[in-house]
Design an enzyme around this catalytic site. Structure first.
Site, PDB file in Angstrom:
ATOM      1  N   ASP A 134       0.867  -1.173   0.000  1.00 41.44           N
ATOM      2  CA  ASP A 134       0.000   0.000   0.000  1.00 41.44           C
ATOM      3  C   ASP A 134       0.913   1.236   0.000  1.00 41.44           C
ATOM      4  OD1 ASP A 134      -2.142   1.684  -0.026  1.00 41.44           O
ATOM      5  OD2 ASP A 134      -3.195   0.744   1.643  1.00 41.44           O
TER       6      ASP A 134
HETATM    7  C1  BGC Z   1      -5.060   3.217   0.144  1.00 48.39           C
HETATM    8  C2  BGC Z   1      -5.255   2.158  -0.931  1.00 48.39           C
HETATM    9  C3  BGC Z   1      -5.147   2.784  -2.300  1.00 48.39           C
HETATM   10  C4  BGC Z   1      -3.816   3.475  -2.416  1.00 48.39           C
HETATM   11  C5  BGC Z   1      -3.553   4.083  -3.801  1.00 48.39           C
HETATM   12  C6  BGC Z   1      -3.848   4.080  -0.099  1.00 48.39           C
HETATM   13  O1  BGC Z   1      -3.843   5.172   0.750  1.00 48.39           O
HETATM   14  O2  BGC Z   1      -4.981   2.588   1.398  1.00 48.39           O
HETATM   15  O3  BGC Z   1      -6.485   1.538  -0.748  1.00 48.39           O
HETATM   16  O4  BGC Z   1      -5.318   1.798  -3.282  1.00 48.39           O
HETATM   17  O5  BGC Z   1      -3.756   4.511  -1.459  1.00 48.39           O
HETATM   18  O6  BGC Z   1      -4.322   5.169  -4.046  1.00 48.39           O
END
Ligand code: BGC
Length: 756
Positions: free
Chosen positions: A280
């Site tokens: 993530d």
């Molecule tokens: C989130 C994810 C997301 C990623 C990319 C993160 O802050 O937890 O769910 O896919 O950002 O945008």
């Protein structure tokens, strides 16, 4: 299996083996030409943010791509921008390896479907698959080939704002939703240019954040993981998901991104996952704040654990070469990660045509089309849950004067809900417009705001995207007085309230889930007129509506219905569509009951059902009713369904056999309607305490007035198995109970014996 099917399977398997062979040959050859730096470049996933508005070629990202230091990027909207970057990768780098373009297409692209918790409330897996299919078509038309969806984290604590992004509290339903999303996005085999790769997330346990506080610790037994939290991730793997995103939280105290047991032992060795793992956002860097390692060591831990791609930390690219030279990681580990990413690109067809997904013509004609919008409108209406309808206030007649009030009544930007990266709110109708269009000149619809989301300006702006234009600064009293004036000669009041679109979602944990005071004051004022009031509750989670359920005659929970919410709400409240959604999360009566979920374990001292005050030495509260306000699986219709004649084909089942439980469902009202028939299992005597009930089968049926249907659940040991103390997946001989009914509480029960 018939002979023709066997032959077909054999030829498909042979075809797959051939394709795999070809792919492996291609990837081997490509990798043999790659330098170490080029390999590490493939493992880097920088964000696309700095070119959302700027020129891709001269951006920081453009420089990284041209230097071969990116395997992909994400959240860039627009085929032109994506094409420019792809061109850089293909034409300016030595080997011309194409980029992956990811995006959080969580519940739609420009055509926005209900937020996932709403989609789940349809209990309609075909609808969810269609929503994902349309999302894939639209996103791919604009150059996206990879979506960071489905989010399948089980959530039992609605204080956690990301409950909005998942399917709710149940592992069986969660697994079904997970499969439907993956099938919808990935289509048959990613061969077509409108099938995109899914990324199931956030592996694992992210929804169990302590206190419902986002990014917080999750800690539980392995039995809990395997029985209640893992099934939806595993279902995605079984459905062939191409990638998986590790979660921000720790699992057993180790950040998921560095957790080898999670990413290798379980995911790859036990479940056979052959796609790639992406972190993530910034998760490798965050290991320092977790108190585990600075980025250099964190990169080593992440790669060793089984992470393949680094989202936004820039840690792999800064540290892996040195780590390799120092012998902390091996070339084989880097190669494994690179291979998985190249395989994904191959499967997406990017080596054959790097511009496969980039077609400005498709972008012009295939996005936010009428047919996509119609589908979204239909699915949104299916997702709404009718919680209360005293005196059949609903459906409303298209006549007289309807006073619409509340902060959600006239806002298009709040309609899509959280994580709508590609949404264009200016194209979407407000609820006011939806109602007006539905009644035409047959009725008058007025609108007064009556209240902001919150009286406090900071909380208010945070609830609705920091959009100052949405706030009315005249103060509570003036707003309520104006709404009262408008409601004075109305026949009915529709109060559109609840959460703003940013009150749920990432980083939107709430400690108090009741309606904010200022909205409650408005509701009280509207009720004081003595006119019928319909509350339309917008929410990204289970909200607390104890007071409302006692005082407001009709409550329709609409989550965030997406781009077509305005029309869809009108469809339901005027009765053109009969509501059929059911809750996939338990609605608590009080904040203090949280976390709450229907499939809890029994205690040694259960409280007797019903609340007649505190029961000493029982599992309950001194000061509040411990029962949910509305249980999991609950939802009303404008018609009534009767359940009768619950029966099973035998009271004994052999381990390799099956028995059938059947219930007759009759539409006893005068409207056609859909009903979601639910079956639950309980194992009352097992080697470990098992939940009081667990959903194991459901079916959505349509019944005309007076029509009856038998709905059956074919029980095999699959429905009876659980992960025991040694994590063996077993069905233990002995008594089982099977239950059927319209929700997790109103159930009929029968028993049977699973023989040795
Ligand atoms: C989130 C994810 C997301 C990623 C990319 C993160 O802050 O937890 O769910 O896919 O950002 O945008």
């Amino acid at each position: 299996m018939c002979l023709a099917t066997v032959a077909l399977c054999q030829s498909l398997n042979a075809a797959n083996a051939d394709t795999d062979k070809e792919m492996n040959k291609f990837v081997d050859k490509l990798m043999s030409k790659m330098t170490l730096q080029e390999k590490i470049g493939q493992l880097n996933l920088p964000p696309g943010e700095d070119i959302v508005t700027g020129d891709p070629q001269s951006s920081n990202l453009g420089a990284l791509v041209a230097a071969g230091k990116a395997g992909g990027t994400f959240n860039i909207k627009g085929a032109e921008k994506i094409k420019a970057l792809q061109k850089l990768a293909v034409e300016k780098t030595r080997l011309g390896i194409p980029l992956l373009f990811g995006m959080d297409v969580i519940h739609g692209y420009e055509t926005v479907f209900p937020i996932p918790i709403g989609l789940a409330a349809t209990w309609d897996m075909e609808a969810i698959e269609r929503a994902a299919r349309i999302s894939a078509k639209e996103a791919s038309a604009a150059g996206i080939c990879w979506t960071y969806s489905p989010m399948v984290d089980i959530a039992r604590d609605p204080r956690w704002g990301r409950m909005a992004e998942g399917a709710g509290e149940d592992p069986y339903l969660g697994a079904a939703v997970s499969r439907a999303f993956v099938k919808g996005y990935q289509g048959k085999n990613l061969e077509n240019n409108d099938e995109i790769m899914a990324c199931v997330k956030h592996y694992a346990l992210y929804g169990a954040a302590e206190g419902g506080r986002d990014y917080n610790t999750a800690d539980m037994s392995r039995q809990y993981m395997y029985n209640y939290y893992f099934p939806p991730y595993k279902a995605a793997v079984e459905a062939g998901v191409g990638s998986i995103m590790s979660s921000f939280n720790t699992v057993d105290g180790v950040p998921a991104t560095a957790n080898k047991w999670l990413l290798t032992d379980v995911l790859r060795n036990q479940w056979g996952f052959d796609g790639f793992v992406v972190t993530d956002y910034d998760a490798i860097n965050e290991m320092q704040k977790h108190g585990v390692a600075k980025p250099d060591k964190a990169s080593v831990l992440a790669l060793n654990a089984g992470t393949d791609m680094d989202m936004a930390s820039h840690a792999f690219i800064d540290n892996l070469e040195k780590a390799l030279n120092e012998g902390k990681i091996s070339m084989e580990q880097i190669d494994n990660a690179v291979r998985r990413i190249l395989m994904a690109k191959y499967r997406l067809g990017l080596f054959k045509n790097p511009y496969k997904y980039i077609d400005p013509q498709r972008e012009k004609t295939e996005i936010y089309t009428e047919s996509n919008r119609n589908e979204a409108r239909k699915i949104a209406a299916e997702s709404f849950v009718l919680l209360k309808n005293e005196g059949n206030v609903l459906p409303l007649k298209k006549e007289g004067k309807i006073a619409l009030v509340g902060p959600m009544g006239n806002s298009s930007s709040n309609m899509p809900g959280t994580w709508s990266v590609a949404a264009v709110p200016s194209k979407y109708k407000t609820l006011l417009q939806g109602l007006k269009d539905a009644v035409g000149d047959k009725a008058e619809v007025t609108y007064t705001k009556g209240s902001n989301f919150y009286d406090d300006p900071v909380q208010d702006l945070a609830a609705a995207s920091w959009n100052k234009a949405l706030r009315d600064d005249r103060g509570e009293e003036a707003l309520i007085a104006e709404a009262l004036e408008a409601a004075k000669d109305a026949d009915v009041i529709v109060a559109a309230m609840g959460e703003g679109s940013q009150s749920s979602g990432e980083s939107a944990s709430r400690g108090d889930l009741s309606l904010p005071d200022t909205q409650k004051k408005l509701l009280e004022a509207m009720l004081s007129t003595g006119k019928p009031v319909v509350m339309i509750n917008f929410s990204g989670r289970a909200t607390v509506m104890d007071w409302e359920s006692k005082h407001v005659p009709a409550i329709l929970n609409v989550w965030f219905g997406g781009s077509e919410t305005g029309d869809a709400v009108a469809d339901v409240i005027f009765g053109d569509v009969n509501p059929s959604g059911k809750l996939t999360v338990t609605l608590p009566r009080h904040n203090g009951q949280i976390p709450i979920h229907y499939n809890h374990l029994p205690t040694g001292r259960p409280a007797s059902p019903g609340w007649n005050g505190f029961q000493v030495f029982r599992s309950n509260y001194v000061d509040m009713d411990p029962a949910p306000l509305y249980p999991f699986g609950y939802g009303l219709s404008y018609t009534n369904f009767k359940y009768s004649d619950f029966r099973i084909s035998s009271t004994k089942m052999s381990p390799d056999g099956h028995i059938t439980a059947t219930v007759t469902v009759t539409n006893t009202g005068d409207r056609a309607g859909d009903e979601i028939v639910q079956f639950y299992i309980n194992d009352p005597e097992a080697s470990m305490s098992r939940p009081v009930k667990e959903l194991k089968h459901f079916e959505r049926i349509s019944l005309k007035p007076g029509e009856s249907r038998d709905v059956s659940f074919d029980i095999t040991t699959d429905a009876l198995k659980f992960y025991n103390y040694n994590l063996e997946h077993v069905a233990e001989p002995g008594e089982f109970r099977v239950m059927a009914g319209p929700d997790s509480e109103r159930l009929s029960t029968l028993s049977f014996i699973l023989k040795e």
